[in-house]
Write a protein that holds these residues in place. Structure first.
Motif, PDB file in Angstrom:
ATOM      1  N   TRP A  59       8.986  -5.238   6.464  1.00 17.90           N
ATOM      2  CA  TRP A  59       8.528  -4.261   5.487  1.00 17.90           C
ATOM      3  C   TRP A  59       9.589  -3.172   5.323  1.00 17.90           C
ATOM      4  CZ3 TRP A  59       3.334  -3.626   3.358  1.00 17.90           C
ATOM      5  CH2 TRP A  59       2.460  -4.689   3.690  1.00 17.90           C
ATOM      6  N   ARG A  60       9.410  -2.316   4.312  1.00 15.71           N
ATOM      7  CA  ARG A  60      10.265  -1.147   4.127  1.00 15.71           C
ATOM      8  C   ARG A  60       9.463  -0.029   3.498  1.00 15.71           C
ATOM      9  NH1 ARG A  60      13.994  -2.809  -1.081  1.00 15.71           N
ATOM     10  NH2 ARG A  60      12.399  -3.993  -2.159  1.00 15.71           N
ATOM     11  N   ILE A  61      10.018   1.177   3.477  1.00 12.65           N
ATOM     12  CA  ILE A  61       9.306   2.325   2.913  1.00 12.65           C
ATOM     13  C   ILE A  61      10.133   2.968   1.814  1.00 12.65           C
ATOM     14  CG2 ILE A  61       8.178   2.746   5.126  1.00 12.65           C
ATOM     15  CD1 ILE A  61       9.945   5.277   5.343  1.00 12.65           C
ATOM     16  N   SER A  62       9.465   3.738   0.971  1.00 13.62           N
ATOM     17  CA  SER A  62      10.137   4.520  -0.069  1.00 13.62           C
ATOM     18  C   SER A  62       9.275   5.732  -0.382  1.00 13.62           C
ATOM     19  CB  SER A  62      10.359   3.682  -1.329  1.00 13.62           C
ATOM     20  OG  SER A  62      10.931   4.469  -2.364  1.00 13.62           O
ATOM     21  N   LEU A  63       9.871   6.922  -0.324  1.00 12.64           N
ATOM     22  CA  LEU A  63       9.167   8.155  -0.645  1.00 12.64           C
ATOM     23  C   LEU A  63       9.493   8.557  -2.078  1.00 12.64           C
ATOM     24  CD1 LEU A  63       7.397  10.537   0.313  1.00 12.64           C
ATOM     25  CD2 LEU A  63       9.526  11.685   1.008  1.00 12.64           C
ATOM     26  N   GLN A  64       8.482   8.582  -2.942  1.00 12.22           N
ATOM     27  CA  GLN A  64       8.658   8.934  -4.352  1.00 12.22           C
ATOM     28  C   GLN A  64       7.701  10.076  -4.676  1.00 12.22           C
ATOM     29  OE1 GLN A  64       8.708   5.449  -6.945  1.00 12.22           O
ATOM     30  NE2 GLN A  64       9.285   4.161  -5.229  1.00 12.22           N
ATOM     31  N   PHE A  68       0.846  -1.192   0.000  1.00 14.94           N
ATOM     32  CA  PHE A  68       0.000   0.000   0.000  1.00 14.94           C
ATOM     33  C   PHE A  68       0.883   1.243   0.000  1.00 14.94           C
ATOM     34  CE2 PHE A  68       0.912  -1.009   4.373  1.00 14.94           C
ATOM     35  CZ  PHE A  68       1.055   0.215   5.030  1.00 14.94           C
ATOM     36  N   TYR A  69       0.234   2.396  -0.233  1.00 20.11           N
ATOM     37  CA  TYR A  69       0.970   3.657  -0.209  1.00 20.11           C
ATOM     38  C   TYR A  69       0.022   4.790   0.168  1.00 20.11           C
ATOM     39  CZ  TYR A  69      -0.955   4.162  -4.978  1.00 20.11           C
ATOM     40  OH  TYR A  69      -1.793   4.228  -6.074  1.00 20.11           O
ATOM     41  N   PHE A  70       0.607   5.894   0.624  1.00 18.03           N
ATOM     42  CA  PHE A  70      -0.143   7.099   0.935  1.00 18.03           C
ATOM     43  C   PHE A  70       0.224   8.191  -0.069  1.00 18.03           C
ATOM     44  CE2 PHE A  70      -0.340   4.996   5.025  1.00 18.03           C
ATOM     45  CZ  PHE A  70      -1.604   5.329   5.506  1.00 18.03           C
ATOM     46  N   ILE A  71      -0.777   8.899  -0.576  1.00 22.90           N
ATOM     47  CA  ILE A  71      -0.542  10.123  -1.322  1.00 22.90           C
ATOM     48  C   ILE A  71      -0.607  11.249  -0.296  1.00 22.90           C
ATOM     49  CG2 ILE A  71      -1.336  11.624  -3.177  1.00 22.90           C
ATOM     50  CD1 ILE A  71      -2.611   9.187  -4.478  1.00 22.90           C
ATOM     51  N   LEU A  72       0.550  11.809   0.023  1.00 24.67           N
ATOM     52  CA  LEU A  72       0.683  12.691   1.175  1.00 24.67           C
ATOM     53  C   LEU A  72       0.282  14.138   0.858  1.00 24.67           C
ATOM     54  CD1 LEU A  72       4.149  11.424   2.461  1.00 24.67           C
ATOM     55  CD2 LEU A  72       1.886  10.813   3.359  1.00 24.67           C
ATOM     56  N   ASN A  73      -0.299  14.780   1.856  1.00 27.51           N
ATOM     57  CA  ASN A  73      -0.572  16.210   1.772  1.00 27.51           C
ATOM     58  C   ASN A  73       0.647  17.019   2.200  1.00 27.51           C
ATOM     59  OD1 ASN A  73      -3.335  15.818   1.025  1.00 27.51           O
ATOM     60  ND2 ASN A  73      -3.774  15.314   3.155  1.00 27.51           N
ATOM     61  N   SER A  74       1.415  16.477   3.143  1.00 25.75           N
ATOM     62  CA  SER A  74       2.651  17.120   3.602  1.00 25.75           C
ATOM     63  C   SER A  74       3.716  16.050   3.763  1.00 25.75           C
ATOM     64  CB  SER A  74       2.424  17.857   4.920  1.00 25.75           C
ATOM     65  OG  SER A  74       1.965  16.962   5.928  1.00 25.75           O
ATOM     66  N   LEU A  75       4.964  16.412   3.512  1.00 29.29           N
ATOM     67  CA  LEU A  75       6.048  15.441   3.522  1.00 29.29           C
ATOM     68  C   LEU A  75       6.648  15.283   4.913  1.00 29.29           C
ATOM     69  CD1 LEU A  75       7.922  16.388   0.217  1.00 29.29           C
ATOM     70  CD2 LEU A  75       6.158  14.652   0.565  1.00 29.29           C
ATOM     71  N   ILE A 102       6.207  -1.510   1.476  1.00 28.30           N
ATOM     72  CA  ILE A 102       6.335  -2.722   0.659  1.00 28.30           C
ATOM     73  C   ILE A 102       7.025  -3.828   1.445  1.00 28.30           C
ATOM     74  CG2 ILE A 102       7.363  -3.678  -1.446  1.00 28.30           C
ATOM     75  CD1 ILE A 102       7.061  -0.962  -2.734  1.00 28.30           C
ATOM     76  N   PRO A 103       6.482  -5.039   1.439  1.00 28.08           N
ATOM     77  CA  PRO A 103       7.153  -6.161   2.109  1.00 28.08           C
ATOM     78  C   PRO A 103       8.535  -6.424   1.522  1.00 28.08           C
ATOM     79  CG  PRO A 103       4.885  -6.727   1.576  1.00 28.08           C
ATOM     80  CD  PRO A 103       5.183  -5.437   0.871  1.00 28.08           C
ATOM     81  N   LEU A 104       9.478  -6.784   2.367  1.00 30.74           N
ATOM     82  CA  LEU A 104      10.833  -7.064   1.902  1.00 30.74           C
ATOM     83  C   LEU A 104      10.865  -8.208   0.888  1.00 30.74           C
ATOM     84  CD1 LEU A 104      12.756  -6.761   5.293  1.00 30.74           C
ATOM     85  CD2 LEU A 104      12.780  -5.123   3.404  1.00 30.74           C
ATOM     86  N   ALA A 105       9.883  -9.102   0.958  1.00 29.97           N
ATOM     87  CA  ALA A 105       9.839 -10.252   0.048  1.00 29.97           C
ATOM     88  C   ALA A 105       9.528  -9.843  -1.386  1.00 29.97           C
ATOM     89  CB  ALA A 105       8.804 -11.264   0.535  1.00 29.97           C
ATOM     90  N   ILE A 106       8.999  -8.632  -1.583  1.00 24.21           N
ATOM     91  CA  ILE A 106       8.679  -8.143  -2.921  1.00 24.21           C
ATOM     92  C   ILE A 106       9.847  -7.285  -3.384  1.00 24.21           C
ATOM     93  CG2 ILE A 106       7.114  -6.715  -4.282  1.00 24.21           C
ATOM     94  CD1 ILE A 106       4.875  -7.526  -2.433  1.00 24.21           C
TER      95      ILE A 106
END
Length: 266
Positions: free
Chosen positions: A170-175, A145-152, A182-186
């Protein structure tokens, strides 16, 4: 040779990405995606010509965090540039001639069951830690899943989120304004490695802008990175070739450099 490349903010750019980074005159753009009747993503015309030449002389593999449905919106891969393989959903899905490789999908699902907490468990942990998200939550199937953020979030907040997520697989990535969980397995890297083994060839060149792309760039001899992305800000990566250009022109620069590699033998 094999050339694997991320798509969004690497070689294709949405209107928002172009606004965030660097605007481009309309006359120099090639439309690559339409969503709900709206023109939403582009590359430069020269970048498109370069990519078409690359695909005629090498095995080009799109590698994207987009789901398969989101990837299918890209008209260039339907009508103008044929690809044998595509890696979607951040590596959870491998498409071969447009159809999922079932054996790979099952392999990923088995790893998910063994290595990562459920999404609801992860969100409960964030709640207990007092971590809140200012944005709209979106699902990528039932995989991540992911969030479309209003503030960073700040750098400190991002590090806390990532440390918390990694404890449960799990891990995160800000794009841009999208914060991915995202799960580490992916992994894009594991998916590319599978294709390389299937083809009996090595990935000579790769391109990507985010930390999630580092997974597969490690498998590539030449690693191209636009200088505006998440990966360009990382301090623990090496042997990267950064673009001089920002924004959509960085995508063109990368593809022109890959063209120069085509005479290399695999």
């Amino acid at each position: 040779m094999i050339f694997a490349s991320d798509l969004d903010r690497t070689i294709i750019y949405s209107k928002r990405a172009m606004g965030d980074l660097e605007k481009q005159p309309e006359g120099q753009l090639k439309l690559v995606e339409i969503k709900d009747g709206e023109q939403v993503a582009f590359m430069t015309k020269e970048a498109f010509i370069a990519l078409k030449r690359i695909t005629q002389r090498s095995l080009f593999i799109p590698v994207t965090t987009r789901t398969t449905d989101q990837f299918s919106r890209l008209s260039i891969f339907k009508n103008e540039i044929e690809v044998k393989y595509a890696i979607t959903t951040n590596g959870a899905v491998i498409l071969e001639h447009g159809k999922p490789v079932e054996g790979w999908t099952e392999y990923v699902k088995n790893r998910l069951r063994m290595e990562s907490a459920l999404e609801k468990e992860l969100l409960s942990i964030f709640q207990r830690e007092g971590i809140r998200f200012d944005g709209i939550k979106k699902q990528a199937g039932n995989l991540f899943f992911y969030f479309i953020l209003n503030s960073l979030p700040s750098t400190v907040e991002l590090q806390l989120m990532n440390d918390t997520a990694r404890k449960v697989g799990w891990r995160i990535s800000l794009q841009g304004r999208k914060l991915y969980f995202i799960p580490l397995a992916i992994s894009k890297g594991s998916a590319l490695e599978y294709i390389c083994q299937t083809e009996g060839a090595k990935a000579i060149a790769g391109a990507g802008d985010s930390i999630l792309d580092w997974d597969f760039l490690q498998n590539c001899q030449y690693r191209f990175v636009p200088n505006h992305g998440e990966l360009a800000k990382a301090t623990d990566t090496s042997d990267l070739i950064f673009t001089k250009s920002r924004g959509i022109c960085a995508g063109e620069e990368i593809l022109q450099q890959v063209l120069e590699l085509l005479p290399l033998k695999v």
